[in-house]
Design a protein around this motif. Structure first.
Motif, short mmCIF file in Angstrom:
data_model
loop_
_atom_site.label_atom_id
_atom_site.label_comp_id
_atom_site.label_asym_id
_atom_site.label_seq_id
_atom_site.Cartn_x
_atom_site.Cartn_y
_atom_site.Cartn_z
N ILE B 291 0.82 -1.21 0.00
CA ILE B 291 0.00 0.00 0.00
C ILE B 291 0.86 1.27 0.00
O ILE B 291 0.53 2.26 -0.64
CB ILE B 291 -0.95 -0.05 1.21
N TRP B 292 2.01 1.20 0.68
CA TRP B 292 2.87 2.38 0.77
C TRP B 292 3.33 2.84 -0.62
O TRP B 292 3.40 4.03 -0.90
CB TRP B 292 4.09 2.04 1.64
N PHE B 293 3.62 1.87 -1.50
CA PHE B 293 4.16 2.22 -2.81
C PHE B 293 3.13 2.83 -3.74
O PHE B 293 3.48 3.53 -4.68
CB PHE B 293 4.78 0.98 -3.46
N VAL B 294 1.87 2.52 -3.49
CA VAL B 294 0.85 3.02 -4.42
C VAL B 294 -0.03 4.07 -3.76
O VAL B 294 -1.06 4.43 -4.31
CB VAL B 294 -0.05 1.88 -4.93
N ARG B 295 0.38 4.59 -2.59
CA ARG B 295 -0.52 5.46 -1.84
C ARG B 295 -1.03 6.65 -2.65
O ARG B 295 -2.16 7.08 -2.48
CB ARG B 295 0.14 5.93 -0.55
N ASN B 296 -0.17 7.17 -3.55
CA ASN B 296 -0.60 8.35 -4.32
C ASN B 296 -1.43 8.00 -5.54
O ASN B 296 -1.94 8.87 -6.22
CB ASN B 296 0.62 9.15 -4.75
N TYR B 297 -1.55 6.72 -5.82
CA TYR B 297 -2.28 6.31 -7.03
C TYR B 297 -3.56 5.57 -6.71
O TYR B 297 -4.24 5.10 -7.62
CB TYR B 297 -1.40 5.42 -7.90
N ILE B 298 -3.88 5.42 -5.42
CA ILE B 298 -5.03 4.60 -5.06
C ILE B 298 -6.32 5.14 -5.66
O ILE B 298 -7.09 4.40 -6.27
CB ILE B 298 -5.13 4.47 -3.53
N ALA B 299 -6.50 6.46 -5.53
CA ALA B 299 -7.72 7.06 -6.07
C ALA B 299 -7.78 6.83 -7.58
O ALA B 299 -8.82 6.46 -8.12
CB ALA B 299 -7.77 8.55 -5.75
N LYS B 300 -6.63 7.01 -8.24
CA LYS B 300 -6.57 6.84 -9.69
C LYS B 300 -6.94 5.43 -10.11
O LYS B 300 -7.68 5.21 -11.05
CB LYS B 300 -5.15 7.17 -10.16
N GLY B 301 -6.41 4.46 -9.37
CA GLY B 301 -6.68 3.06 -9.71
C GLY B 301 -8.14 2.70 -9.56
O GLY B 301 -8.72 2.06 -10.44
N PHE B 302 -8.75 3.15 -8.46
CA PHE B 302 -10.15 2.80 -8.24
C PHE B 302 -11.05 3.51 -9.23
O PHE B 302 -12.10 3.00 -9.60
CB PHE B 302 -10.58 3.12 -6.81
N ALA B 303 -10.64 4.70 -9.67
CA ALA B 303 -11.45 5.44 -10.64
C ALA B 303 -11.04 5.10 -12.06
O ALA B 303 -11.25 5.88 -12.97
CB ALA B 303 -11.33 6.94 -10.39
N LEU B 304 -10.44 3.93 -12.29
CA LEU B 304 -10.06 3.45 -13.61
C LEU B 304 -9.15 4.43 -14.33
O LEU B 304 -9.29 4.66 -15.53
CB LEU B 304 -11.31 3.21 -14.46
N GLY B 305 -8.20 5.00 -13.61
CA GLY B 305 -7.23 5.89 -14.24
C GLY B 305 -7.78 7.23 -14.66
O GLY B 305 -7.19 7.91 -15.48
N ARG B 306 -8.94 7.62 -14.12
CA ARG B 306 -9.58 8.83 -14.60
C ARG B 306 -9.65 9.94 -13.56
O ARG B 306 -10.60 10.70 -13.53
CB ARG B 306 -11.00 8.50 -15.08
N VAL B 307 -8.64 10.06 -12.71
CA VAL B 307 -8.67 11.17 -11.75
C VAL B 307 -7.50 12.10 -12.05
O VAL B 307 -6.39 11.62 -12.18
CB VAL B 307 -8.57 10.65 -10.31
#
Lengths: 288, 307
Positions: B291-307
């Motif tokens: 989780i630490w490595f992707v902390r800044n991309y979590i929102a992006k991942g859940f929103a299918l790369g659209r944030v």
């Protein structure tokens, strides 16, 4: 500007083959079952729209649908305002940011059935902290027997599991607001509400829409968490569409009806996906 | 950057217009120094809300961890907020009983297979969607999304029949392929989001320099979107790891995932709560580790790369 090149189809081919195998063929099977009936021995005959009429006329389907819609409405009504509120209060800089992000995202990465297990253990009146706590407060709480308690527990579980998604998406929208906006508001003497209404909310507009659509769709197809927690009970009070569908298809092996129900279910999701797609792709042209 | 400049300009105009409030401006400017540290307007107790929320999130997890270190007698007979006689017995059961630890191995095998297949297939497709227009591209992109949104319950039975026909039931590849249903679209959408952020001029320059397409893609393009590939792989891993309905339907013994092993224990009478809790804790660990490595991309991942 993208160039027109039909050879790009070759690049899409692997994905197409893969998804065709895992989506199109199964879906065709479903369609096949939904229009046929059988008396066993693998002999099928044409049944037309009979199954669809049966599903649409059955109380069981509409009851499950009603429960599912009520569930989606309740969790959206709780998670969206709560998510916005928490996102507004999250730190913007410093060590607090990664700490908040990591801890808040943790529930999102727990396997669905473990989420069910955690809450099952947490809520039990004999061994759970929540159950024991409420019991000590003099509340007659028992999610196994009482439908209202079961609903409260499932909703609490979903809020626990997914509010962070709304928080993280809103936070992503909020950090994109330059400080100058706040400075301007400060100089104008804008109230806290005005800052929220005219600066923060417009900036969160798009991510919020994505969050609401994602939460709606995921809650509309929820299966594992309530299945582990309550198994659809007590009675049928927490049997949502997915649970009912699996019961019908694998438990009762009522293929025709299950297939017809799948298709109706899928069409609703398709409609929602279309709304989602429109939101996702049209926003860029509106304003970046 | 441009937005920042514009709004600074906007702030300036507003400030100029209010010449009468010039003194107030000076005061405000001094205050801005402080507020810049955090945000526009926030009370002194801003930290209270995230703290309470995180406590609420951690409490059930704490309870699970707490239980995993207790003996069953302590769980059932005494009510304690922390283990009075901490024991590793529950974990020992899992690591010594093949029925338990093979569940983890099975899960990891099909999850890794699925991640590799999904990302490998999605890379060229995402490139096509981000760089070219072709016949039916928009419909295809939308159709992929509908698969991400499809309820797994709809597919459980047909999958079972399809894989039975191919003799794939109870194999790791069956689950890996079934999970492609939602992971391939996810990977395509996420990668497309990242690839669209890479200027097209880079492609053109590389072609002028005489790179062939495969060489360009591997040597130049893939390093540029390395973080995107990482994020896509992480989310494929995660969604395959958390899914249970399809994994359970398609396996019986040889490829049974850990999640299904747990369900079986739950439904049987005479529950071993301690082992159940320990198994639960162990399933949380992979997520907690990365989780630490992707902390800044979590929102992006859940929103299918659209944030």
């Amino acid at each position: 500007m993208k160039t027109w090149n039909n050879k790009a189809w070759f690049m899409v081919l692997p994905v197409l083959a893969l998804v065709a195998f895992s989506a199109v063929i199964p879906l065709m099977t479903v369609v096949n079952y939904s229009v046929q009936d059988t008396f066993g021995n693998n002999v099928f005959f044409w049944a037309g729209t009979e199954w669809f009429e049966e599903v649409l006329a059955s109380d069981r389907f509409w009851a499950a649908m009603g429960r599912n819609l009520a569930f989606s409405a309740i969790i959206l009504a709780i998670e969206v305002p709560l998510g916005i509120f928490i996102a507004l209060n999250m730190p913007r800089r410093g060590w607090g940011v990664p700490v908040c992000l990591v801890f808040m995202a943790l529930p999102l990465l727990i396997p669905f059935n473990v989420v069910g297990t955690i809450w099952q253990v947490f809520g039990r009146i004999d061994i759970g902290l929540l159950g024991r706590g409420l019991y000590a407060l003099g509340l007659d709480y028992n999610y196994v027997n009482d439908p209202i308690d079961a609903w409260v527990t499932i909703i609490l579980m979903d809020v626990w599991h997914w509010t962070s998604l709304v928080v993280l998406l809103c936070y992503a929208g909020l950090v994109s607001i330059p400080d100058a906006y706040y400075q301007a508001a400060k100089i104008d003497g804008a109230s806290r509400w005005a800052v929220f209404r005219y600066i923060q909310l417009p900036k969160m507009h798009r991510v919020l829409l994505i969050a609401i659509l994602l939460r709606f769709m995921d809650s509309f197809m929820i299966y594992t968490e309530p299945f582990v927690l309550t198994g659809g009970g007590p009675g049928n009070t927490t049997t949502f569409l997915s649970i009912d569908l699996v019961k019908l298809a694998i438990g009762e092996f009522n293929l025709g009806e299950a297939a017809a129900m799948s298709i109706i279910y899928f069409l609703i999701i398709l409609l929602m996906s279309w709304v989602f797609y429109t939101v996702m792709t049209n926003y860029g042209t509106e304003k970046g | 950057m441009a937005a920042g400049k514009n709004s600074t300009a906007a702030a300036d105009t507003i400030a100029m217009r209010r010449t009468t409030a010039a003194a107030a401006v000076g005061e405000a400017q001094a205050e801005i120094g402080q507020t810049m540290l955090r945000r526009g307007r926030q009370s002194r107790f801003w930290w209270l809300v995230p703290t309470i929320y995180i406590l609420f999130l951690m409490l059930p997890i704490y309870w699970l961890i707490n239980m995993s270190f207790k003996t069953n007698t302590e769980i059932l007979n005494t009510f304690s907020l922390w283990p009075e006689n901490p024991t590793l017995r529950n974990y020992r059961v899992i690591f010594t009983d093949p029925a338990w630890y093979s569940g983890y191995i099975n899960s990891i095998i099909y999850v890794v297979m699925n991640t590799v297949i999904s990302v490998a297939a999605a890379l060229p497709a995402a490139y096509a969607f981000s760089r070219y227009r072709f016949l039916g591209d928009k419909h295809l992109f939308f159709w992929l999304l509908t698969n991400r949104m499809a309820p797994p319950a709809v597919f459980a039975l047909p999958f079972f029949q399809l894989y039975s026909a191919f003799g794939l039931i109870d194999t790791h590849i069956a689950v890996a392929l079934a999970h492609c249903l939602f992971n391939v679209p996810l990977a395509v959408w996420i990668l497309e989001g990242f690839m669209s952020g890479v200027p097209k001029e880079i492609d053109e320059t590389a072609y002028i320099d005489g790179y062939s397409f495969p060489r360009f893609f591997v040597k130049i393009f893939m390093p540029l979107i390395a973080s995107g590939i990482g994020v896509a792989a992480f989310f494929c891993f995660m969604f395959s790891w958390v899914e249970l309905l399809l994994a359970r339907t398609l396996t019986t013994t040889a490829a049974k995932p850990i999640a299904a092993t747990m369900t079986r224990t739950v439904s049987a009478s005479g529950l071993d709560w301690g082992v159940l809790a320990a198994a639960g804790v162990l399933t949380i660990i992979p997520g907690a580790l990365v989780i630490w490595f992707v902390r800044n991309y979590i929102a992006k991942g859940f929103a299918l790369g659209r944030v």
